[in-house]
Design an enzyme around this catalytic site. Structure first.
Site, PDB file in Angstrom:
ATOM      1  N   ARG A  76       0.802  -1.225   0.000  1.00  0.00           N
ATOM      2  CA  ARG A  76       0.000   0.000   0.000  1.00  0.00           C
ATOM      3  C   ARG A  76       0.836   1.276   0.000  1.00  0.00           C
ATOM      4  NH1 ARG A  76      -3.716   0.302   5.237  1.00  0.00           N
ATOM      5  NH2 ARG A  76      -4.422   2.160   4.128  1.00  0.00           N
ATOM      6  N   LYS A  77       2.164   1.134  -0.055  1.00  0.00           N
ATOM      7  CA  LYS A  77       3.013   2.323  -0.021  1.00  0.00           C
ATOM      8  C   LYS A  77       3.109   2.996  -1.392  1.00  0.00           C
ATOM      9  CE  LYS A  77       3.929   0.870   4.124  1.00  0.00           C
ATOM     10  NZ  LYS A  77       3.065   1.256   5.242  1.00  0.00           N
ATOM     11  N   GLY A  78       3.656   4.210  -1.398  1.00  0.00           N
ATOM     12  CA  GLY A  78       3.788   4.968  -2.641  1.00  0.00           C
ATOM     13  C   GLY A  78       4.692   4.297  -3.650  1.00  0.00           C
TER      14      GLY A  78
END
Length: 384
Positions: A182-184
């Site tokens: 879910r990180k950038g």
């Protein structure tokens, strides 16, 4: 049927697939190979710090504390409102996590709360860039320097964010990054340790590979080197498959964060007049990486019912993050009232780089309706 809108979605595509194909062709998919080394060089250039690629951010935190010499019984002050990885890392070493409350506006650790918790047993501070917003590092570093403490930046959610013009991940002498789905920037799972001190990085790199270093490097030596295990290490290596994906993702980070920022701006515009929730705030001296978009619901709103309503319409949502001191595993005896309140009222709504403007409109419309459906009448409950 209307397609669902997931809470999170990794922006992985053809470029990342091509990078993985290169690894398959190379014959070295394991860790600490050529792609891992290239990723570390890329991170070192971006942050002007030594970089060690590891399996996840939790491993990076664990390795950082080991390299710093944290011992059983040492106290480490940790930000309370976060995924509990920092406190877990402290407990791995039989040290004591001491939970610091957070600011009510930014939800990042409150420097005054940290100052109030420092004792002769305190050895360091782990600050957290809460869901992508950097903490107050000028004040925190001053505290650490004054009391002779280490300072670690848990930048798990904040790759691409900034504080006073500096990159998140380079705001403390040691930082830990996450590349979770879910990180950038994501490789599904993954992490990195960054350090200004080469000795810290070298210690972490060795411990991350059972204490014997890179098998890939040893395979290139003529003869038959036989490593010796001189201390207990860990298997925290990042595979070259994941490293190849991350090389592409780090190269795309500005594009991906621009898209997340556009989603955040659209939410802010469409929900600006909504009285039953409070929007996230970003101080002028920093930028947000928008790993998550959290709204604080008015106390009259039944969050569980609202979430069930949204999910029933195919719209992903979640509770936000954790008030760590309230988790049974830590049996916290401290009071962190701001963190506890946020834990009770926050709602995460869809946030990722693939959201369209129409999808954001649909989320906002459904959220506004659900707020009124699941709010107690005025005069009952509390207020935000």
């Amino acid at each position: 049927m209307t397609p669902p809108i997931p809470l999170v979605h990794a922006s992985l595509g053809e470029q990342e697939l091509a990078a993985v194909a290169e690894v398959f062709a190379s014959g070295w998919p394991a860790g600490q190979g050529p792609k891992g080394k290239a990723l570390e060089a890329q991170l070192a250039q971006r942050y002007a710090m030594d970089a060690v690629a590891v399996s996840n951010c939790g491993a990076a935190l664990h390795l950082a504390l080991l390299a710093l010499g944290v011992k059983p019984g040492d106290e480490v002050i940790v930000a309370d409102y976060t995924f509990p990885a920092p406190a877990h890392a402290v407990r791995y070493l039989d040290a004591v996590p001491v939970f610091a409350d957070v600011r009510p506006d930014t939800h990042t650790v409150d420097p005054q709360a940290v100052a109030d918790l420092i004792t002769p047993r305190t050895t360091g501070i782990i600050a957290v860039d809460t869901v992508g917003l950097p903490a107050d590092y000028s004040e925190l570093q001053a505290l650490a320097d004054r009391h002779g403490l280490f300072l670690i930046e848990d930048a798990a959610c904040a790759v691409g964010a900034t504080y006073q013009g500096r990159q998140a991940g380079a705001l403390a002498p040691i930082a830990c990054l996450s590349f979770h789905g879910r990180k950038g920037a994501s490789s599904g799972e993954g992490g990195a340790l960054l350090a200004t001190d080469p000795a810290i990085a070298a210690d972490a790199r060795l411990r991350s590979s059972f204490g014997i270093g890179s098998i890939f490097d040893q395979s290139k030596i003529v003869g038959l080197p036989i490593p010796e295990f001189t201390e207990v290490g860990y298997n925290f290596k990042l595979s070259d498959i994941a490293a190849a994906i991350l090389q592409v993702q780090i190269g795309r980070i500005d594009e991906l964060l621009e898209r997340r920022a556009a989603v955040a701006a659209q939410y802010a515009e469409l929900l600006a007049d909504e009285e039953l929730l409070t929007l996230p705030q970003v101080p002028a001296d920093r930028t947000h990486a928008w790993q998550s978009y959290l709204v604080a619901l008015d106390a009259r709103v039944d969050r569980a019912a609202l979430a069930g309503d949204l999910r029933g319409q195919g719209i992903g949502c979640g509770h936000g993050t954790w008030a760590t001191h309230l988790q049974p595993v830590f049996a916290g005896k401290q009071s962190c009232p701001v963190s506890a309140d946020l834990f009770a009222r926050h709602l995460a709504i869809p946030m990722h780089a693939e959201l369209s403007t129409d999808q954001v409109d649909r989320v906002v419309t459904a959220l506004r309706t659900a707020l009124r459906t699941h709010a107690a009448p005025a005069g009952r409950g509390g207020t935000a």
